[in-house]
Design a protein around this motif. Structure first.
Motif, mmCIF file in Angstrom:
data_model
loop_
_atom_site.group_PDB
_atom_site.id
_atom_site.type_symbol
_atom_site.label_atom_id
_atom_site.label_comp_id
_atom_site.label_asym_id
_atom_site.label_seq_id
_atom_site.Cartn_x
_atom_site.Cartn_y
_atom_site.Cartn_z
ATOM 1 N N GLU A 118 109.537 111.029 1.914
ATOM 2 C CA GLU A 118 108.341 110.246 2.240
ATOM 3 C C GLU A 118 107.037 110.999 1.985
ATOM 4 N N VAL A 119 107.110 112.148 1.338
ATOM 5 C CA VAL A 119 105.916 112.944 1.051
ATOM 6 C C VAL A 119 105.844 113.315 -0.426
ATOM 7 N N GLY A 120 106.971 113.676 -0.995
ATOM 8 C CA GLY A 120 106.991 114.045 -2.404
ATOM 9 C C GLY A 120 106.613 115.499 -2.617
ATOM 10 N N MET A 121 105.891 115.763 -3.698
ATOM 11 C CA MET A 121 105.479 117.113 -4.029
ATOM 12 C C MET A 121 104.027 117.099 -4.492
ATOM 13 N N GLU A 122 103.439 118.261 -4.608
ATOM 14 C CA GLU A 122 102.035 118.353 -5.032
ATOM 15 C C GLU A 122 101.834 117.651 -6.380
ATOM 16 N N GLU A 123 100.702 116.973 -6.520
ATOM 17 C CA GLU A 123 100.453 116.192 -7.730
ATOM 18 C C GLU A 123 100.412 117.060 -8.981
ATOM 19 N N ASP A 124 99.764 118.224 -8.906
ATOM 20 C CA ASP A 124 99.715 119.082 -10.090
ATOM 21 C C ASP A 124 101.095 119.593 -10.454
ATOM 22 N N CYS A 125 101.922 119.843 -9.437
ATOM 23 C CA CYS A 125 103.300 120.267 -9.668
ATOM 24 C C CYS A 125 104.085 119.138 -10.350
ATOM 25 N N CYS A 126 103.884 117.920 -9.873
ATOM 26 C CA CYS A 126 104.541 116.758 -10.478
ATOM 27 C C CYS A 126 104.157 116.608 -11.940
ATOM 28 N N GLN A 127 102.878 116.752 -12.232
ATOM 29 C CA GLN A 127 102.437 116.592 -13.616
ATOM 30 C C GLN A 127 102.997 117.686 -14.520
ATOM 31 N N ARG A 128 103.189 118.889 -13.984
ATOM 32 C CA ARG A 128 103.822 119.943 -14.777
ATOM 33 C C ARG A 128 105.256 119.554 -15.139
ATOM 34 N N VAL A 129 105.962 119.010 -14.166
ATOM 35 C CA VAL A 129 107.342 118.588 -14.423
ATOM 36 C C VAL A 129 107.372 117.455 -15.438
ATOM 37 N N VAL A 130 106.506 116.467 -15.258
ATOM 38 C CA VAL A 130 106.470 115.323 -16.180
ATOM 39 C C VAL A 130 106.190 115.802 -17.597
ATOM 40 N N SER A 131 105.241 116.709 -17.745
ATOM 41 C CA SER A 131 104.908 117.226 -19.068
ATOM 42 C C SER A 131 106.119 117.841 -19.746
ATOM 43 N N GLN A 132 106.887 118.636 -18.998
ATOM 44 C CA GLN A 132 108.060 119.297 -19.577
ATOM 45 C C GLN A 132 109.182 118.309 -19.887
ATOM 46 N N LEU A 133 109.367 117.329 -19.009
ATOM 47 C CA LEU A 133 110.414 116.332 -19.250
ATOM 48 C C LEU A 133 110.067 115.441 -20.434
ATOM 49 N N CYS A 134 108.790 115.137 -20.606
ATOM 50 C CA CYS A 134 108.371 114.355 -21.782
ATOM 51 C C CYS A 134 108.771 115.096 -23.059
ATOM 52 N N GLY A 135 108.533 116.396 -23.080
ATOM 53 C CA GLY A 135 108.895 117.189 -24.250
ATOM 54 C C GLY A 135 110.389 117.271 -24.462
ATOM 55 N N ALA A 136 111.137 117.474 -23.376
ATOM 56 C CA ALA A 136 112.593 117.596 -23.474
ATOM 57 C C ALA A 136 113.222 116.298 -23.981
ATOM 58 N N LEU A 137 112.804 115.178 -23.406
ATOM 59 C CA LEU A 137 113.362 113.883 -23.829
ATOM 60 C C LEU A 137 112.963 113.547 -25.256
ATOM 61 N N SER A 138 111.721 113.836 -25.614
ATOM 62 C CA SER A 138 111.269 113.567 -26.980
ATOM 63 C C SER A 138 112.077 114.364 -27.994
ATOM 64 N N HIS A 139 112.419 115.598 -27.634
ATOM 65 C CA HIS A 139 113.236 116.428 -28.520
ATOM 66 C C HIS A 139 114.609 115.798 -28.733
ATOM 67 N N LEU A 140 115.260 115.401 -27.653
ATOM 68 C CA LEU A 140 116.563 114.751 -27.781
ATOM 69 C C LEU A 140 116.469 113.475 -28.614
ATOM 70 N N HIS A 141 115.453 112.660 -28.339
ATOM 71 C CA HIS A 141 115.301 111.398 -29.064
ATOM 72 C C HIS A 141 115.063 111.629 -30.553
ATOM 73 N N SER A 142 114.318 112.682 -30.869
ATOM 74 C CA SER A 142 114.030 112.958 -32.286
ATOM 75 C C SER A 142 115.296 113.310 -33.059
ATOM 76 N N LEU A 143 116.303 113.822 -32.351
ATOM 77 C CA LEU A 143 117.578 114.161 -32.979
ATOM 78 C C LEU A 143 118.551 112.987 -33.001
ATOM 79 N N GLY A 144 118.170 111.909 -32.307
ATOM 80 C CA GLY A 144 119.033 110.734 -32.279
ATOM 81 C C GLY A 144 119.910 110.640 -31.053
ATOM 82 N N PHE A 145 119.578 111.394 -29.986
ATOM 83 C CA PHE A 145 120.367 111.374 -28.760
ATOM 84 C C PHE A 145 119.573 110.758 -27.612
ATOM 85 N N VAL A 146 120.275 110.136 -26.677
ATOM 86 C CA VAL A 146 119.666 109.566 -25.472
ATOM 87 C C VAL A 146 120.366 110.192 -24.267
#
Length: 381
Positions: A118-146
């Motif tokens: 019910e609280v989550g995590m710090e917003e800047d911390c969340c955005q750091r995670v989102v940034s890294q996950l965007c890159g990780a998923l984009s890498h997989l997708h570029s290779l043809g994997f989901v």
């Protein structure tokens, strides 16, 4: 099928011919359990000769096909070169009871451990995670994997402040365009398009519904669908919400879930993310300008439904982020890399930011979202 997916198949066939048999205790000091699930378990170990810490992933032979084991191992070894993807370490072997491979060890747990209920995590911390996950998923997708299984338990921490995270657990990965049976399961991470399979033989609700008998289940036919990257986009949107709030936007993505219906009504009223930030211009104080035109004189604020209640704590920038990734229409859903354009600005309204700061002061320490563990599994391993 991309060159990478073809190469993965070839590597699996080659590795199958040279998988050694050996005993874990001869080469590793096993220290403790890191995690377990429907696939098996992960143990923290140290290589006896090298002194290198690593995570050993154990797959029971009785419930794991050799091909599925080798696909996950070779994918992680050869294609997870992005810094935010967990990589195998070139060690794979079998015992009489298990298939095992070694991967990088994340010694700070997973994302589930640092999201306070019910609280989550710090917003800047969340955005750091989102940034890294965007890159990780984009890498997989570029290779043809989901990936197809993005959730807090599969995001591993390399430090306590989430400055470096790694997406792992590739047992659900499929090639883009592969045909698979659609499976519906009661979870906010399940995409809305999966509801067409809600009552079929593959769905978790059907399998566990004691009212239905075997004859009734057999009458339900499978629904075959194409694997698409939009599945990962949806999960990224839900995960981001969980990181920011410590809860989920709805219990399940279903046509009879009231919270999801509220979101769907808001989405349709907003016209989707195509209107971008202009849709979310905040009302000005007082005067007739409150009902002024927003877009080209055609749409007015009073013509739209209010923001869905569970999203009212977010800024216009965050609204656009969520509306992009959580588009109920899979073909129009934003890509993970599109989420990068929403980083850097504020996502939480000031009053919500103050409230969460006060809550964090009251309950410092690590927590977990009580209802976030998905114990049901998906039956595809």
């Amino acid at each position: 099928m991309t060159a990478a997916t073809k190469l993965l198949d070839e590597m699996c066939h080659l590795t199958a011919q040279s998988l050694p048999a050996m005993e874990t205790s001869e080469h590793f000091n096993v220290l403790k359990l890191l995690g377990e699930g429907s696939y098996g378990k992960v143990m923290l170990a140290v290589h006896k000769k090298r002194g290198t810490p690593m995570a050993l992933k154990f797959f029971p032979r009785e419930s794991t096909s050799l091909l599925s084991f080798l696909r996950e191992y070779n994918l992680s070894l050869s294609f997870c070169t992005h810094p935010s993807l967990t990589r195998a370490m070139g060690i794979a072997y079998s015992t009489p009871s298990h298939y095992i491979f070694a991967q990088q060890a994340s010694l700070f747990g997973d994302l589930f451990d640092v999201i306070m209920p019910e609280v989550g995590m710090e917003e800047d911390c969340c955005q750091r995670v989102v940034s890294q996950l965007c890159g990780a998923l984009s890498h997989l997708h570029s290779l043809g994997f989901v990936h197809r299984d993005l959730k807090p338990e599969n995001v591993f921490l390399c430090d306590s402040a989430c400055r470096w995270v790694k997406l792992g657990d590739f047992g659900m990965v499929k090639a883009k365009g592969a045909r698979v049976p659609e499976v519906w399961y009661s979870s906010p991470y399940c995409t809305p398009e999966a509801e067409i399979a809600r009552d079929n033989e593959d769905s978790w609700s059907s399998i566990n519904d004691g009212v239905k008998n075997d004859a009734e289940l057999k009458k339900k036919s499978r629904v075959w669908v194409s694997v698409e990257p939009s599945t990962d986009s949806w999960a990224l949107g839900v995960l981001t919400y969980a990181m920011l709030t410590g809860s989920h936007p709805w219990d399940e993505t279903a046509s009879d879930c009231r919270a999801y219906l509220k979101y769907q009504e808001w989405f349709e009223s907003a016209g989707g993310p195509d209107d971008e930030l202009d849709v979310w211009v905040e009302p000005q104080e007082g005067g007739a300008e409150d009902d002024s035109d927003v877009i080209g004189g055609d749409l007015r604020k009073k013509d739209r439904l209010p923001v869905a209640p569970q999203f009212a704590c977010f800024t216009p920038l965050a609204h656009s982020f969520f509306l992009s990734l959580l588009d109920p229409r899979p073909r129009l859903r934003g890509r993970p890399e599109d989420g990068l354009s929403y980083l850097g600005g504020e996502w939480l309204m000031e009053r919500e930011r103050v409230r969460l700061d006060e809550e964090r002061k009251k309950s410092r320490g690590k927590g977990a979202i009580g209802n976030m563990k998905e114990k049901e599994g998906r039956g595809e391993r």
